[in-house]
Design an enzyme around this catalytic site. Structure first.
Site, mmCIF file in Angstrom:
data_model
loop_
_atom_site.group_PDB
_atom_site.id
_atom_site.type_symbol
_atom_site.label_atom_id
_atom_site.label_comp_id
_atom_site.label_asym_id
_atom_site.label_seq_id
_atom_site.Cartn_x
_atom_site.Cartn_y
_atom_site.Cartn_z
ATOM 1 N N GLU A 13 0.823 -1.183 0.182
ATOM 2 C CA GLU A 13 -0.073 0.025 -0.038
ATOM 3 C C GLU A 13 1.026 1.276 -0.113
ATOM 4 O O GLU A 13 0.600 2.290 0.820
ATOM 5 C CB GLU A 13 -0.981 -0.041 1.026
ATOM 6 C CG GLU A 13 -2.045 -1.135 0.931
ATOM 7 C CD GLU A 13 -3.139 -1.113 2.075
ATOM 8 O OE1 GLU A 13 -2.900 -0.262 3.088
ATOM 9 O OE2 GLU A 13 -3.932 -1.828 2.149
ATOM 10 N N GLU A 18 -5.454 -8.504 -0.201
ATOM 11 C CA GLU A 18 -6.271 -8.263 0.905
ATOM 12 C C GLU A 18 -7.668 -7.868 0.522
ATOM 13 O O GLU A 18 -8.001 -7.108 -0.523
ATOM 14 C CB GLU A 18 -5.933 -6.947 1.710
ATOM 15 C CG GLU A 18 -4.299 -7.157 2.307
ATOM 16 C CD GLU A 18 -3.925 -5.907 3.138
ATOM 17 O OE1 GLU A 18 -4.758 -5.242 3.715
ATOM 18 O OE2 GLU A 18 -2.814 -5.562 3.311
#
Length: 504
Positions: A176, A295
């Site tokens: 991320e 995720e």
């Protein structure tokens, strides 16, 4: 009047989407909350093995047949020094873990996690730190894990008791990195360059690995999908996958809208796919970048409780969502969405596996149990191996707050030619009515109905606890198969698994 809603479907063995990569049933263990300490690892527990891993948790993970587990993060990896977690435990430092503001003891590190993964019959998807670190730490880590011997880092591994290399083949280049919350947050250009050069170095050490580049942290990021495009434009030849992350919640208590959120996931996948293919065309490349949805889950129940946790403690109960029945339905629909995109989604990680937004929960020094979402995840993992077929579905639809033309029925089908089995996964999203689905399965001549597994509950908010499994599957169905026509009654708001097998 109930039971009058109808849906029709055609299922043909020639309508193939793609062979399913079993890694879409992967999961994730981060050094976060009680995922590791008190989750998979608790040396003083009555069920602990000789390494301190909980055998009751190992058995539950083995039930799920998880093929790959991402490790060690997550946000945590962006300030993690992997060297802290190897060598004699008494020499390992305690560190401030900045992502979740806890104390990391480093009792569990790379070698221990590889050992645990073997115990649960899983491979490891390892993430490298591209926040505070970069090329040097990553190339050293892969030398430590994958090089046989005769060099500093490989011989250090051997001195730590691991003669043979771990041969970890799937690697995430950071996590991320577009998120301002990330330690070492980077612009797309900055990230693209570090991913390109780190990936190059890692593949010089081991050319057989596959690399996952970070995409946007979620579809709400202002740079989505430009972050993907820029990153891939720079690092296209070094990487093999782009990552997608997405979590959903029902904060407004609107079940009809909540159960439609897999349509957002579908749109997300299509957008990233198109972005990848644009860069492929721009580069005149023959290489296709596939998707790693590493995720995904429901996450919102624990948000308020997490704000009250004291910082700098060890393994506090962070992100401990207690899932209800409607969460299991959405998880089922998300799994169906992956199967519908099996031609490009090759890996996915339910985040996470134990205690932290997880299908498995534990008590410290106590028992373990299955959350509601355990069941659709388990069914998909066990029965969803083979070729993903494209069902031709005609379903009644509804409109919700954020979505229009939402099919009441979500469907995916898997053909396992080796076992002569077909599995159909179905979710009925109707809040009040059962729906009868009539499916033409004439291309599967000689097949008979094995079972129809149903997960249902009149209370969408029903949860499982250590003492009571309020939400658990049963096989009391009214389905029947004859003359190539399968007729199945799907109860209101239900997850359904219908299995067909060729008769001897």
């Amino acid at each position: 009047m109930a039971d009058q809603l109808q849906a029709k479907m055609i299922l043909d063995k020639n309508y193939e989407i793609a062979k399913i990569d079993e890694r879409i049933y992967g999961s994730f263990i981060e050094h976060l909350g009680r995922a590791v300490y008190g989750g998979i690892y608790e040396p003083g527990h009555p069920e602990a093995d000789e390494q301190g891993f909980r055998k009751d948790v190992i058995e539950l993970v083995k039930e799920l047949q998880v093929p790959i587990v991402r490790y060690p993060g997550g946000n945590m990896v962006s300030a993690y020094n992997w060297e802290d977690g190897v060598g004699p435990k008494e020499d390992r430092p305690r560190r401030l873990e900045l992502a979740w503001r806890v104390i990391e003891t480093n009792e569990v590190g790379t070698n221990e996690f590889v050992d645990w993964a073997k115990k649960v019959n899983s491979d490891v998807m390892m993430a490298v730190n591209l926040g505070t670190r970069g090329i040097d730490a990553a190339r050293n880590l892969i030398e430590y894990t994958n090089h046989p011997s005769g060099t500093y880092w490989s011989d250090l591994r051997r001195s730590h008791g691991y003669e043979q290399p771990h041969n970890i083949k799937t690697w995430c280049l950071g996590n991320e990195m577009d998120g301002p919350w990330q330690v070492g947050h980077k612009t797309a250009y900055e990230y693209g360059r570090i991913a390109q050069e780190t990936g190059k170095a890692m593949k010089l050490v081991d050319p057989t690995i596959e690399l996952v580049a970070c995409g946007s942290s979620n579809t709400g990021m202002p740079t989505f999908p430009e972050y993907e495009a820029t990153t891939l434009d720079i690092a296209y030849e070094q990487v093999d996958y782009i990552s997608l992350h997405q979590y959903y919640g029902n904060r407004n208590n609107d079940a009809a809208n909540y159960l439609a959120k897999n349509m957002d996931m579908d749109h997300f996948i299509k957008t990233v796919r198109a972005t990848c293919d644009y860069i492929k065309a721009k580069h005149r490349s023959k290489k296709t970048i596939n998707l790693s949805f590493d995720e995904w889950n429901v996450w919102y129940h624990s948000n308020d409780a997490d704000k009250k946790i004291e910082p700098w403690t060890i393994a506090p109960p962070q992100l401990e969502d207690h899932y209800n029945f409607e969460d299991a339905l959405l998880v089922g629909s998300m799994l169906i969405t992956f199967l519908q995109h099996a031609d490009r989604v090759k890996m996915a990680c339910l985040a996470q596996l134990v205690n932290v937004i997880a299908p498995i929960m534990t008590e410290n020094n106590g028992r373990s149990w299955k959350q509601t979402i355990f069941y659709p995840y388990m069914h998909a993992s066990i029965f969803g191996r083979g070729v993903s077929l494209k069902p031709i579905l005609s379903s009644p639809k509804y409109d919700s707050k954020d979505f229009t033309d939402v099919p009441y029925i979500d469907s995916a089908a898997v053909y396992n030619e080796e076992k002569d089995e077909v599995t159909i996964f179905l979710v009925n999203k109707h809040l009040e009515d059962a729906i009868t689905v009539t499916t033409d399965v004439r291309s599967f001549e000689g097949y008979s109905l094995v079972e129809h597994i149903i997960l249902e509950n009149d209370d969408l908010k029903a949860v499982n606890t250590v003492d009571h499994q309020a939400v658990a599957p049963h096989t009391n169905s009214e389905s029947k198969l004859g003359d190539g026509i399968l007729e199945a009654r799907l109860p209101k708001t239900s997850w359904n698994v219908i299995r067909l097998k060729k008769s001897n």
